[in-house]
Scaffold this motif. Structure first.
Motif, mmCIF file in Angstrom:
data_model
loop_
_atom_site.group_PDB
_atom_site.id
_atom_site.type_symbol
_atom_site.label_atom_id
_atom_site.label_comp_id
_atom_site.label_asym_id
_atom_site.label_seq_id
_atom_site.Cartn_x
_atom_site.Cartn_y
_atom_site.Cartn_z
ATOM 1 N N LEU A 88 -7.252 45.627 17.970
ATOM 2 C CA LEU A 88 -6.642 46.366 16.929
ATOM 3 C C LEU A 88 -6.893 47.808 17.135
ATOM 4 O O LEU A 88 -5.809 48.547 16.873
ATOM 5 N N GLU A 89 -8.089 48.099 17.789
ATOM 6 C CA GLU A 89 -8.263 49.532 17.864
ATOM 7 C C GLU A 89 -6.968 50.158 19.098
ATOM 8 O O GLU A 89 -6.888 51.450 19.194
ATOM 9 N N GLN A 90 -6.712 49.226 19.887
ATOM 10 C CA GLN A 90 -5.700 49.864 20.829
ATOM 11 C C GLN A 90 -4.463 49.477 20.380
ATOM 12 O O GLN A 90 -3.521 50.324 20.661
ATOM 13 N N LEU A 91 -4.170 48.279 19.558
ATOM 14 C CA LEU A 91 -2.797 48.304 18.964
ATOM 15 C C LEU A 91 -2.369 49.291 17.954
ATOM 16 O O LEU A 91 -1.129 49.849 18.166
ATOM 17 N N LEU A 92 -3.375 49.603 17.360
ATOM 18 C CA LEU A 92 -3.193 50.836 16.335
ATOM 19 C C LEU A 92 -3.103 52.205 16.805
ATOM 20 O O LEU A 92 -2.296 53.209 16.327
ATOM 21 N N GLY A 93 -3.701 52.576 18.029
ATOM 22 C CA GLY A 93 -3.792 53.776 18.656
ATOM 23 C C GLY A 93 -2.610 54.361 19.120
ATOM 24 O O GLY A 93 -1.754 53.534 19.745
ATOM 25 N N SER A 94 -2.097 55.497 18.956
ATOM 26 C CA SER A 94 -1.008 56.117 19.421
ATOM 27 C C SER A 94 -1.378 57.176 20.590
ATOM 28 O O SER A 94 -1.876 58.053 20.429
ATOM 29 N N GLY A 95 -1.441 56.572 21.818
ATOM 30 C CA GLY A 95 -1.919 57.302 22.971
ATOM 31 C C GLY A 95 -3.230 56.573 23.289
ATOM 32 O O GLY A 95 -3.512 56.049 24.205
ATOM 33 N N ALA A 96 -4.265 57.388 22.353
ATOM 34 C CA ALA A 96 -5.541 57.020 22.633
ATOM 35 C C ALA A 96 -6.042 55.941 21.740
ATOM 36 O O ALA A 96 -5.563 55.972 20.444
ATOM 37 N N MET A 174 -15.066 42.884 18.395
ATOM 38 C CA MET A 174 -15.458 41.567 18.934
ATOM 39 C C MET A 174 -14.261 41.149 19.817
ATOM 40 O O MET A 174 -14.392 40.378 20.828
ATOM 41 N N LEU A 175 -12.994 41.197 19.252
ATOM 42 C CA LEU A 175 -11.896 40.919 20.077
ATOM 43 C C LEU A 175 -11.758 41.664 21.238
ATOM 44 O O LEU A 175 -11.315 40.939 22.348
ATOM 45 N N ALA A 176 -12.310 42.642 21.423
ATOM 46 C CA ALA A 176 -12.204 43.649 22.866
ATOM 47 C C ALA A 176 -13.150 42.776 23.528
ATOM 48 O O ALA A 176 -12.951 42.615 25.124
ATOM 49 N N VAL A 177 -14.415 42.337 23.103
ATOM 50 C CA VAL A 177 -15.527 41.618 23.756
ATOM 51 C C VAL A 177 -14.961 40.361 24.588
ATOM 52 O O VAL A 177 -14.903 39.997 25.598
ATOM 53 N N LEU A 178 -13.984 39.667 23.388
ATOM 54 C CA LEU A 178 -13.335 38.446 23.956
ATOM 55 C C LEU A 178 -12.497 38.513 25.046
ATOM 56 O O LEU A 178 -12.408 37.780 25.882
ATOM 57 N N ALA A 179 -11.744 39.501 24.786
ATOM 58 C CA ALA A 179 -10.570 39.732 25.912
ATOM 59 C C ALA A 179 -11.138 40.106 27.229
ATOM 60 O O ALA A 179 -10.490 39.592 28.052
ATOM 61 N N GLU A 180 -12.057 40.825 27.244
ATOM 62 C CA GLU A 180 -13.051 41.364 28.533
ATOM 63 C C GLU A 180 -13.502 39.877 28.950
ATOM 64 O O GLU A 180 -13.424 39.819 30.214
#
Length: 248
Positions: A88-96, A174-180
């Motif tokens: 979500l931190e990437q999905l919501l981020g605009s640019g960064a 946690m989703l970032a950890v799962l994706a990695e």
């Protein structure tokens, strides 16, 4: 993204209800939807509104019309943007990407939500992460994430289980950890979106009033047929827009 269903056209809400049912398997690929009169009665909506929603679903590739058969669910219906396996931190981020500020990294007994979606037996302790997503110094979202019981993870996704046991808590979600940890593991996800209010505790975490309108995004991620993670994401009004565009 709107903050309340009352602010959206009824046909949009109806579209989401039908699309969500398709993705949940209520009407699986290749199945035929009930007739318009029957479906309108089951959903409690008018036939004109239903017809408009069904046309939009056809345009977006979820449904096809077969002469003499009716509307059928396509074999590979496209999923909405919030169902993509992107933190979500990437999905919501605009640019960064947004910054993830940990609130809790703990083990806890299953809640009703995690029990339902992770099939955790009573008395089991689940890894629980709570985080605030920060954009330009302002709290933009509150995420709560649960991993499946350790024994389930060891069998279904050992790389994810190992990553969660790392002594240093990751800065991301946690989703970032799962994706990695899933470069060689096929994952699928299903999400839902509802309108709500923040409530007292979530409002305190986000620095907002308890009666602030918000959007609640729920997500369940599976490795094969096994649910390995479940999450709730609370986005108050004014948060960055959540992409919900159709994608292949």
């Amino acid at each position: 993204m709107t903050t309340s269903r009352r602010q959206r056209r009824p046909v949009v809400v109806l579209y989401e209800r039908i699309a969500d049912a398709i993705h949940r398997g209520v009407w699986p690929p290749g199945s035929t939807l009930p007739s318009e009169p029957r479906l309108a009665a089951e959903l409690g909506v008018s036939r004109p509104a239903l017809r408009e929603a069904l046309l939009l679903l056809q345009e977006d590739g979820l449904l096809s019309v077969r002469r003499g058969v009716g509307r059928t669910v396509n074999d590979a219906p496209p999923r909405r943007g919030y169902e993509q396996l992107q933190p979500l931190e990437q999905l919501l981020g605009s640019g960064a990407p947004l910054r993830v500020r940990p609130v809790a990294r703990a083990e806890e007994e299953p809640t009703d939500f995690s029990t339902q979606h992770l099939h955790a037996p009573a008395g089991t302790e689940l890894r629980f992460w709570e985080s605030v997503l920060v954009a330009e110094g302002v709290a933009a979202a509150l995420s709560q994430e649960w991993a499946a019981p350790d024994g389930v993870l060891e069998a279904a996704h050992p790389a994810f289980a190992r990553a969660l046991r790392e002594p240093a808590a990751p800065e991301g979600s946690m989703l970032a950890v799962l994706a990695e940890a899933s470069r060689e593991v096929a994952l699928t996800a299903h999400s839902g979106v509802t309108a709500t209010l923040l409530g007292q505790r979530r409002g305190e975490e986000l620095g907002r009033a308890a009666d602030t309108p918000a959007v609640l995004v729920t997500q369940v991620v599976r490795a094969g047929d096994v649910p390995v993670m479940a999450a709730k994401h609370m986005l108050p009004t004014g948060s960055p827009a959540l992409p919900v565009l159709q994608s292949n």
